[in-house]
Design a protein around this motif. Structure first.
Motif, mmCIF file in Angstrom:
data_model
loop_
_atom_site.group_PDB
_atom_site.id
_atom_site.type_symbol
_atom_site.label_atom_id
_atom_site.label_comp_id
_atom_site.label_asym_id
_atom_site.label_seq_id
_atom_site.Cartn_x
_atom_site.Cartn_y
_atom_site.Cartn_z
ATOM 1 N N ASN A 136 0.847 -1.190 0.000
ATOM 2 C CA ASN A 136 0.000 0.000 0.000
ATOM 3 C C ASN A 136 0.881 1.237 0.000
ATOM 4 O O ASN A 136 1.869 1.304 0.735
ATOM 5 N N LEU A 137 0.501 2.222 -0.814
ATOM 6 C CA LEU A 137 1.373 3.375 -0.989
ATOM 7 C C LEU A 137 0.527 4.644 -1.125
ATOM 8 O O LEU A 137 -0.503 4.649 -1.796
ATOM 9 N N VAL A 138 0.964 5.712 -0.449
ATOM 10 C CA VAL A 138 0.413 7.047 -0.641
ATOM 11 C C VAL A 138 1.498 7.893 -1.279
ATOM 12 O O VAL A 138 2.621 7.956 -0.757
ATOM 13 N N CYS A 139 1.182 8.520 -2.423
ATOM 14 C CA CYS A 139 2.180 9.305 -3.163
ATOM 15 C C CYS A 139 1.699 10.735 -3.323
ATOM 16 O O CYS A 139 0.496 11.010 -3.339
ATOM 17 N N PRO A 182 6.735 8.962 -3.006
ATOM 18 C CA PRO A 182 6.015 8.238 -1.946
ATOM 19 C C PRO A 182 6.098 8.974 -0.619
ATOM 20 O O PRO A 182 7.161 9.427 -0.211
ATOM 21 N N LEU A 183 4.953 9.083 0.044
ATOM 22 C CA LEU A 183 4.875 9.751 1.344
ATOM 23 C C LEU A 183 4.647 8.772 2.480
ATOM 24 O O LEU A 183 5.092 9.007 3.592
ATOM 25 N N LEU A 184 3.917 7.684 2.208
ATOM 26 C CA LEU A 184 3.622 6.722 3.263
ATOM 27 C C LEU A 184 3.517 5.342 2.640
ATOM 28 O O LEU A 184 2.904 5.175 1.594
ATOM 29 N N TYR A 185 4.156 4.354 3.276
ATOM 30 C CA TYR A 185 4.124 2.981 2.774
ATOM 31 C C TYR A 185 3.694 2.053 3.902
ATOM 32 O O TYR A 185 4.095 2.241 5.060
ATOM 33 N N ALA A 186 2.877 1.074 3.566
ATOM 34 C CA ALA A 186 2.466 0.075 4.548
ATOM 35 C C ALA A 186 2.222 -1.245 3.837
ATOM 36 O O ALA A 186 1.462 -1.289 2.874
ATOM 37 N N PRO A 187 2.883 -2.329 4.264
ATOM 38 C CA PRO A 187 2.589 -3.637 3.676
ATOM 39 C C PRO A 187 1.235 -4.135 4.165
ATOM 40 O O PRO A 187 0.741 -3.697 5.210
ATOM 41 N N GLY A 188 0.640 -5.046 3.398
ATOM 42 C CA GLY A 188 -0.681 -5.555 3.759
ATOM 43 C C GLY A 188 -0.774 -7.051 3.600
ATOM 44 O O GLY A 188 0.060 -7.694 2.942
ATOM 45 N N MET A 207 9.984 -2.377 2.499
ATOM 46 C CA MET A 207 10.469 -1.067 2.922
ATOM 47 C C MET A 207 11.667 -0.624 2.091
ATOM 48 O O MET A 207 11.787 0.552 1.715
ATOM 49 N N VAL A 208 12.571 -1.563 1.786
ATOM 50 C CA VAL A 208 13.719 -1.234 0.927
ATOM 51 C C VAL A 208 13.235 -0.776 -0.441
ATOM 52 O O VAL A 208 13.743 0.201 -1.024
ATOM 53 N N MET A 209 12.216 -1.473 -0.982
ATOM 54 C CA MET A 209 11.680 -1.098 -2.288
ATOM 55 C C MET A 209 11.028 0.279 -2.227
ATOM 56 O O MET A 209 11.165 1.082 -3.165
ATOM 57 N N ALA A 210 10.329 0.589 -1.141
ATOM 58 C CA ALA A 210 9.689 1.897 -1.013
ATOM 59 C C ALA A 210 10.721 3.014 -0.909
ATOM 60 O O ALA A 210 10.561 4.086 -1.508
ATOM 61 N N VAL A 211 11.796 2.781 -0.155
ATOM 62 C CA VAL A 211 12.856 3.792 -0.042
ATOM 63 C C VAL A 211 13.556 3.975 -1.386
ATOM 64 O O VAL A 211 13.889 5.102 -1.783
ATOM 65 N N ALA A 212 13.785 2.862 -2.105
ATOM 66 C CA ALA A 212 14.388 2.964 -3.436
ATOM 67 C C ALA A 212 13.502 3.789 -4.369
ATOM 68 O O ALA A 212 13.983 4.616 -5.150
ATOM 69 N N LEU A 213 12.184 3.569 -4.284
ATOM 70 C CA LEU A 213 11.265 4.358 -5.102
ATOM 71 C C LEU A 213 11.305 5.828 -4.702
ATOM 72 O O LEU A 213 11.227 6.715 -5.552
ATOM 73 N N LEU A 214 11.455 6.104 -3.407
ATOM 74 C CA LEU A 214 11.561 7.488 -2.928
ATOM 75 C C LEU A 214 12.770 8.174 -3.550
ATOM 76 O O LEU A 214 12.680 9.297 -4.063
ATOM 77 N N VAL A 215 13.923 7.515 -3.509
ATOM 78 C CA VAL A 215 15.149 8.103 -4.078
ATOM 79 C C VAL A 215 14.989 8.314 -5.578
ATOM 80 O O VAL A 215 15.335 9.371 -6.121
#
Length: 381
Positions: A21-24, A31-37, A301-309
């Motif tokens: 789950n992602l809020v962009c 990406p502003l907020l990430y949460a696995p589901g 989380m690593v994937m979300a941070v990579a997407l952020l960068v």
């Protein structure tokens, strides 16, 4: 989270799955907020819960944009305090009347290029809102082409239905016509046209019948043909290229109809685009070779941070290209101010750093490489 079985878009119900789950942000897809589901989570409930977490932890904006899975009376009331834009599911009875019937009286408003819209008021779920009926020329054209293909495919099925009917025998003409009408009503785009019946008489013995000998039985076979039903086809054409958007911002001056459409289209481009590589079979991302839920969550989380960068780098590069009135070549060699960072990486594919006699040399460097490096903050290379 629970790694468990759920609906599989890849038709692999035997595999367990999990959800990201992602809020962009609407600018740059950052990406502003990430949460696995959980693997079987329901978007209808989880997406609104994610928005609540976003409000409690960040609260960086007042407008949220969600897809049609979150549109329900309970969720609309749960989003109180937010300005929102949601897509209205076409399965709702109120939506079907707008999408498939005659639009309400009123002037169509020009929106973005290729789009026009019509506003109506609604109080679905007890929440006052504006509904925007959007009609897309491109979507209508593609839907018309798909409809024509479906008509061509179903003609063969209609011919099979007719073949089964003509192979049957009926006790009377009325039975034959009734069976034909019933089968014709079930066809989506065609109809069976009655041409008559053929009488078949059965005798009690072989050979030429005697004069005045009555037949043992009389049966009837249908004579009919298949043709396109213009009425069914016209009803199927109604609403092609249309979809419904809703917003609780009632002031049209604060949020014009064109801005509603633009923000919704940006949501589809930003959130979905960030992880579209997951569908690429070359990445093997569809298979997570981890068993423990904690490790799967860490990978996410690593994937979300990579997407952020990645998103920040792309956003910064595009901003500086626009400010400096510079450009980079796209895949066709034409100048663009909105390159993807993935394409910029590919531009540097053949740049090489070699050391000759203890001195570093950069090979295959061109002016557009220097422009990209400078705008990304590399002062010396």
């Amino acid at each position: 989270i629970r790694l468990t079985h759920g609906y599989s878009r890849d038709h692999r119900p035997d595999l367990k799955q999990w959800v990201m789950n992602l809020v962009c942000a609407d600018s740059g897809g950052i990406p502003l907020l990430y949460a696995p589901g959980d693997g079987n989570q329901s978007d209808r409930a989880e997406l609104v819960w994610l928005v609540r977490r976003y409000r409690e932890s960040l609260n960086l904006g007042e407008m949220v944009v969600l897809d049609g899975a979150s549109y329900s009376g309970d969720n609309l009331r749960a989003l109180e305090g937010f300005g929102w834009i949601l897509r209205v599911p076409a399965s709702l009875k109120e939506a079907q009347q707008l999408l498939q019937g005659e639009p309400p009286a009123g002037a169509w408003l020009p929106l973005l290029p290729g789009y026009r819209g019509l506003e109506v008021e609604s109080e679905y779920g007890g929440v006052r809102q504006r509904w925007l009926l959007v009609e897309s020329q491109e979507r209508a054209r593609l839907a018309e082409e798909e409809l024509n293909r479906r008509v061509a495919r179903t003609e063969g099925e209609a011919q099979k239905v007719l073949g089964r009917l003509t192979a049957r025998t009926f006790a009377c003409e009325a039975d034959a016509r009734g069976a034909l009408a019933e089968a014709s009503a079930r066809l989506p785009f065609h109809r069976l046209v009655y041409l008559g019946v053929k009488e078949e008489r059965k005798r009690g013995r072989v050979g030429r019948p005697r004069k005045g000998e009555p037949p043992r039985a009389v049966h009837y076979r249908l004579l009919a043909r298949v043709e396109v039903d213009d009425g069914k086809l016209e009803r199927a054409r109604q609403g092609l290229g249309r979809f419904l958007l809703a917003t609780n911002v009632l002031d049209a001056l604060r949020l014009p109809a064109a801005e509603v459409l633009r923000r919704y289209k940006d949501q589809a481009r930003t959130v979905e685009r960030g992880f579209r590589f997951l569908k690429d079979p070359l990445f093997f991302a569809s298979s997570t070779f981890l068993k423990r839920a904690e490790r799967v969550m860490s990978l996410g989380m690593v994937m979300a941070v990579a997407l952020l960068v990645y998103a920040l780098g792309e956003w910064e590069l595009r901003r500086k290209l626009l400010e400096g009135q510079a450009s980079l070549p796209d895949q066709k060699g034409k100048p663009t101010q909105r390159p993807t960072l993935r394409w910029v990486f590919q531009l540097f594919l053949w740049v090489r750093l070699v050391v000759l006699e203890g001195r570093p040399r950069v090979l295959n460097l061109t002016p557009h490489h220097e422009t990209a490096a400078r705008l990304l903050g590399v002062e010396r290379y």
